[in-house]
Design a protein around this motif. Structure first.
Motif, PDB file in Angstrom:
ATOM      1  N   SER A 111      43.058  58.070  33.229  1.00 38.99           N
ATOM      2  CA  SER A 111      42.083  57.447  34.112  1.00 38.99           C
ATOM      3  C   SER A 111      42.583  57.577  35.548  1.00 38.99           C
ATOM      4  N   ARG A 112      41.671  57.767  36.466  1.00 34.00           N
ATOM      5  CA  ARG A 112      42.050  57.976  37.859  1.00 34.00           C
ATOM      6  C   ARG A 112      42.680  56.731  38.471  1.00 34.00           C
ATOM      7  N   ALA A 113      42.208  55.564  38.057  1.00 33.08           N
ATOM      8  CA  ALA A 113      42.701  54.299  38.614  1.00 33.08           C
ATOM      9  C   ALA A 113      43.986  53.902  37.905  1.00 33.08           C
ATOM     10  N   LEU A 114      45.112  54.296  38.468  1.00 35.58           N
ATOM     11  CA  LEU A 114      46.421  53.995  37.923  1.00 35.58           C
ATOM     12  C   LEU A 114      47.307  53.415  39.021  1.00 35.58           C
ATOM     13  N   PHE A 115      48.324  52.651  38.622  1.00 44.48           N
ATOM     14  CA  PHE A 115      49.368  52.226  39.535  1.00 44.48           C
ATOM     15  C   PHE A 115      49.978  53.466  40.194  1.00 44.48           C
ATOM     16  N   PRO A 163      44.755  48.632  41.680  1.00 43.39           N
ATOM     17  CA  PRO A 163      44.674  47.211  42.028  1.00 43.39           C
ATOM     18  C   PRO A 163      43.266  46.612  41.996  1.00 43.39           C
ATOM     19  N   MET A 164      42.235  47.448  41.748  1.00 43.81           N
ATOM     20  CA  MET A 164      40.858  46.981  41.982  1.00 43.81           C
ATOM     21  C   MET A 164      40.181  46.436  40.728  1.00 43.81           C
ATOM     22  N   LEU A 165      40.947  46.306  39.636  1.00 44.51           N
ATOM     23  CA  LEU A 165      40.493  45.592  38.443  1.00 44.51           C
ATOM     24  C   LEU A 165      39.273  46.232  37.780  1.00 44.51           C
ATOM     25  N   ASP A 166      39.237  47.567  37.762  1.00 41.54           N
ATOM     26  CA  ASP A 166      38.221  48.254  36.966  1.00 41.54           C
ATOM     27  C   ASP A 166      38.496  47.989  35.493  1.00 41.54           C
ATOM     28  N   VAL A 167      37.438  47.777  34.721  1.00 47.89           N
ATOM     29  CA  VAL A 167      37.566  47.551  33.282  1.00 47.89           C
ATOM     30  C   VAL A 167      37.013  48.770  32.555  1.00 47.89           C
ATOM     31  N   LEU A 168      37.826  49.380  31.702  1.00 44.52           N
ATOM     32  CA  LEU A 168      37.449  50.591  30.984  1.00 44.52           C
ATOM     33  C   LEU A 168      37.099  50.262  29.536  1.00 44.52           C
ATOM     34  N   ASP A 169      36.215  51.067  28.961  1.00 43.63           N
ATOM     35  CA  ASP A 169      35.810  50.885  27.577  1.00 43.63           C
ATOM     36  C   ASP A 169      36.878  51.495  26.676  1.00 43.63           C
ATOM     37  N   ILE A 170      37.847  50.697  26.288  1.00 45.41           N
ATOM     38  CA  ILE A 170      38.998  51.199  25.550  1.00 45.41           C
ATOM     39  C   ILE A 170      38.585  51.798  24.214  1.00 45.41           C
ATOM     40  N   ARG A 171      37.714  51.114  23.489  1.00 40.94           N
ATOM     41  CA  ARG A 171      37.337  51.603  22.161  1.00 40.94           C
ATOM     42  C   ARG A 171      36.640  52.954  22.233  1.00 40.94           C
ATOM     43  N   MET A 172      35.727  53.101  23.175  1.00 40.37           N
ATOM     44  CA  MET A 172      34.991  54.360  23.271  1.00 40.37           C
ATOM     45  C   MET A 172      35.915  55.500  23.694  1.00 40.37           C
ATOM     46  N   PRO A 284      33.374  33.341  54.435  1.00 40.37           N
ATOM     47  CA  PRO A 284      33.064  34.269  55.526  1.00 40.37           C
ATOM     48  C   PRO A 284      34.197  35.263  55.712  1.00 40.37           C
ATOM     49  N   GLY A 285      33.844  36.483  56.133  1.00 41.09           N
ATOM     50  CA  GLY A 285      34.848  37.504  56.387  1.00 41.09           C
ATOM     51  C   GLY A 285      35.293  38.263  55.158  1.00 41.09           C
ATOM     52  N   ILE A 286      34.833  37.847  53.987  1.00 40.56           N
ATOM     53  CA  ILE A 286      35.184  38.532  52.729  1.00 40.56           C
ATOM     54  C   ILE A 286      34.030  39.449  52.355  1.00 40.56           C
ATOM     55  N   VAL A 287      34.308  40.735  52.299  1.00 43.42           N
ATOM     56  CA  VAL A 287      33.261  41.726  52.039  1.00 43.42           C
ATOM     57  C   VAL A 287      32.853  41.736  50.582  1.00 43.42           C
ATOM     58  N   ARG A 288      33.821  41.689  49.688  1.00 46.16           N
ATOM     59  CA  ARG A 288      33.537  41.736  48.244  1.00 46.16           C
ATOM     60  C   ARG A 288      34.740  41.198  47.487  1.00 46.16           C
ATOM     61  N   VAL A 289      34.494  40.727  46.277  1.00 42.60           N
ATOM     62  CA  VAL A 289      35.526  40.162  45.408  1.00 42.60           C
ATOM     63  C   VAL A 289      35.399  40.796  44.034  1.00 42.60           C
ATOM     64  N   PHE A 290      36.552  41.109  43.424  1.00 35.70           N
ATOM     65  CA  PHE A 290      36.568  41.639  42.069  1.00 35.70           C
ATOM     66  C   PHE A 290      37.411  40.725  41.188  1.00 35.70           C
ATOM     67  N   TYR A 291      36.772  40.163  40.179  1.00 33.00           N
ATOM     68  CA  TYR A 291      37.475  39.359  39.189  1.00 33.00           C
ATOM     69  C   TYR A 291      36.751  39.523  37.861  1.00 33.00           C
ATOM     70  N   SER A 311      42.049  36.687  33.320  1.00 33.72           N
ATOM     71  CA  SER A 311      43.444  36.872  33.670  1.00 33.72           C
ATOM     72  C   SER A 311      43.744  36.442  35.103  1.00 33.72           C
ATOM     73  N   THR A 312      44.874  36.895  35.632  1.00 36.68           N
ATOM     74  CA  THR A 312      45.506  36.238  36.779  1.00 36.68           C
ATOM     75  C   THR A 312      45.375  36.975  38.110  1.00 36.68           C
ATOM     76  N   LEU A 313      44.727  38.129  38.129  1.00 31.86           N
ATOM     77  CA  LEU A 313      44.630  38.943  39.341  1.00 31.86           C
ATOM     78  C   LEU A 313      43.230  38.886  39.934  1.00 31.86           C
ATOM     79  N   VAL A 314      43.164  38.834  41.248  1.00 38.17           N
ATOM     80  CA  VAL A 314      41.910  38.902  41.993  1.00 38.17           C
ATOM     81  C   VAL A 314      42.073  39.977  43.059  1.00 38.17           C
ATOM     82  N   ALA A 315      41.094  40.850  43.196  1.00 33.69           N
ATOM     83  CA  ALA A 315      41.089  41.826  44.285  1.00 33.69           C
ATOM     84  C   ALA A 315      39.935  41.498  45.219  1.00 33.69           C
ATOM     85  N   PHE A 316      40.174  41.634  46.516  1.00 33.80           N
ATOM     86  CA  PHE A 316      39.082  41.378  47.463  1.00 33.80           C
ATOM     87  C   PHE A 316      39.277  42.225  48.714  1.00 33.80           C
ATOM     88  N   GLU A 317      38.207  42.391  49.456  1.00 36.90           N
ATOM     89  CA  GLU A 317      38.219  43.173  50.692  1.00 36.90           C
ATOM     90  C   GLU A 317      37.804  42.287  51.847  1.00 36.90           C
TER      91      GLU A 317
END
Length: 400
Positions: A111-115, A163-172, A284-291, A311-317
């Protein structure tokens, strides 16, 4: 001593304390720590039998140690895996899980989204040894089908991603990968073994940076690779034994004590993360949040199906790009700036200039890692105190 109940009959919180426990004849309450490099034999014949594998006996702590074995058993119980190998670091776990099974001419799909370091292994290291590598946008199932339409040795993915908390379809993805003959390796650090079970979703191998939630208190490094006994014993263990990527018994002992409180810590951190995400979403000032636990997460329905909590991580812009992100982070007084995560202390980092700085700007943009993106590892502090501190960051955005 009376007969003891089968540990598998216990609920998770009880197993975190008791599973895999093996006491010495001294009957210690806490697990013993075996700080020894080697072990002695009763006879030359026993030494020979140990090395041939005909006798079960510890040889050398690079190969195995009673303390590390105790942690391996407990992690197997938690994950639902047959076998486990501990490594010196989380990246040691990822690199070993891949390098142990590939050779020149093989293909690896990721997957492209990796550490950042995982991305480097796939993009830079494996091709040096003649391994073909392909990256796929995690949510693009058509791209996965195309990439896995020909024989593949291994698949690597993170879900949720760093870091952006994308969720992938593991089973598929696993179904497609297995048709291509691939071994699927899932980095489950963000979800933790409490909230997601990749092996139950079809994965073959699960890797962890035990540095994160499993220690979770900023003290020691460690990693773990879990899977079925045949793969661990025949593919992974010869590699780790002979390359020396082993965990210190001291670090294993620290983690044995940490894992006893894993459920309590992760549950409290998750409740904090959900509250913080809700606050940021309306700030205010927060463009978007990912949780993953919020309904506005792009893969919320999938997350709800695969994970038992956000879980314990939140990503935001934040507004203002890099300048805005730096002003926000520098205004914080309670939340620390650090690239670690899963810690009892709340931590923020700026991925574009830290964990993912080696990625080309266009690659970061493709992953949604903007210059204003911040990764927030939510800790055990009072959630209202965290929100008060975040308000300082938000105020700094308006004062730039």
């Amino acid at each position: 001593m009376t007969d003891q109940p089968d540990p598998k009959s216990f609920r998770p919180a009880t197993r975190l304390i008791n599973a895999g426990l093996e006491r010495t004849p001294y009957g210690e309450t806490s697990e013993a720590m075996f700080l020894t490099s080697g072990f002695v034999y009763d006879s030359a014949e026993q030494a020979e039998g140990t090395f041939t594998g005909d006798i079960s006996h510890y040889q050398y702590s690079r190969f195995g140690n009673p303390t590390t074995s105790n942690l391996e058993r407990r992690l197997c119980d938690l994950e639902g895996a047959e076998a486990c190998v501990l490594t010196a670091t989380g990246m040691g776990a990822v690199s070993s899980a891949l390098l142990a099974q590939v050779r020149a001419g093989d293909r690896v799909v990721a997957s492209r989204a990796l550490f950042g370091s995982c991305h480097w292994i796939v993009a830079e290291l494996l091709p040096r040894y003649g391994v073909e590598t392909n990256f796929v946008d995690g949510g693009d199932m058509a791209a996965w089908k195309e990439a896995l339409s020909k024989p593949t040795r291994a698949v690597l993915l993170e879900s949720p991603s760093n870091p952006m908390l994308d969720v992938l379809d593991i089973r598929m993805i696993c179904d497609l990968a297995h048709k291509a003959g691939a071994t699927v390796v899932v980095d489950n650090v963000f979800a933790t073994p409490l909230y997601q079970k990749p092996l139950e979703l079809g994965a073959d191998v699960v890797v962890y940076s035990c540095t994160k939630h499993i220690d979770g208190q900023g003290r020691v490094l460690g990693g773990a690779v879990l899977g079925n006994a045949k793969w661990i014993d025949e593919v992974l263990r010869p590699f780790t034994r002979n390359t020396g990527n082993s965990l210190s018994p001291f670090n294993a002992w620290v983690m044995l004590k940490s894992i006893e409180t894993l459920g309590l810590r992760v549950d409290a951190m998750t409740r904090n993360a959900a509250k913080v995400a809700d606050f940021l979403a309306d700030a205010p000032g927060i463009v978007r949040v990912f949780y993953p636990g919020r309904k506005d997460h792009p893969q919320y329905e999938l997350a709800k199906k695969q994970m038992s909590a956000g879980s314990t991580l939140v990503a935001f812009e934040v507004e203002g790009g890099k300048d805005g992100a730096f002003a926000f982070m520098n205004a914080l007084r309670l939340i620390s700036i650090s690239n670690n995560l899963g810690d009892a202390r709340s931590l923020v980092t700026h991925p574009a200039t830290t964990t993912h700085m080696k990625l080309a700007p266009e690659e970061r943009a493709r992953l949604g890692i903007t210059d204003g993106a911040i990764r927030f590892s939510v800790g055990l502090e009072d959630a209202d105190d965290l929100i008060d501190d975040l308000k300082r960051g938000i105020a700094a955005l308006g004062n730039r």
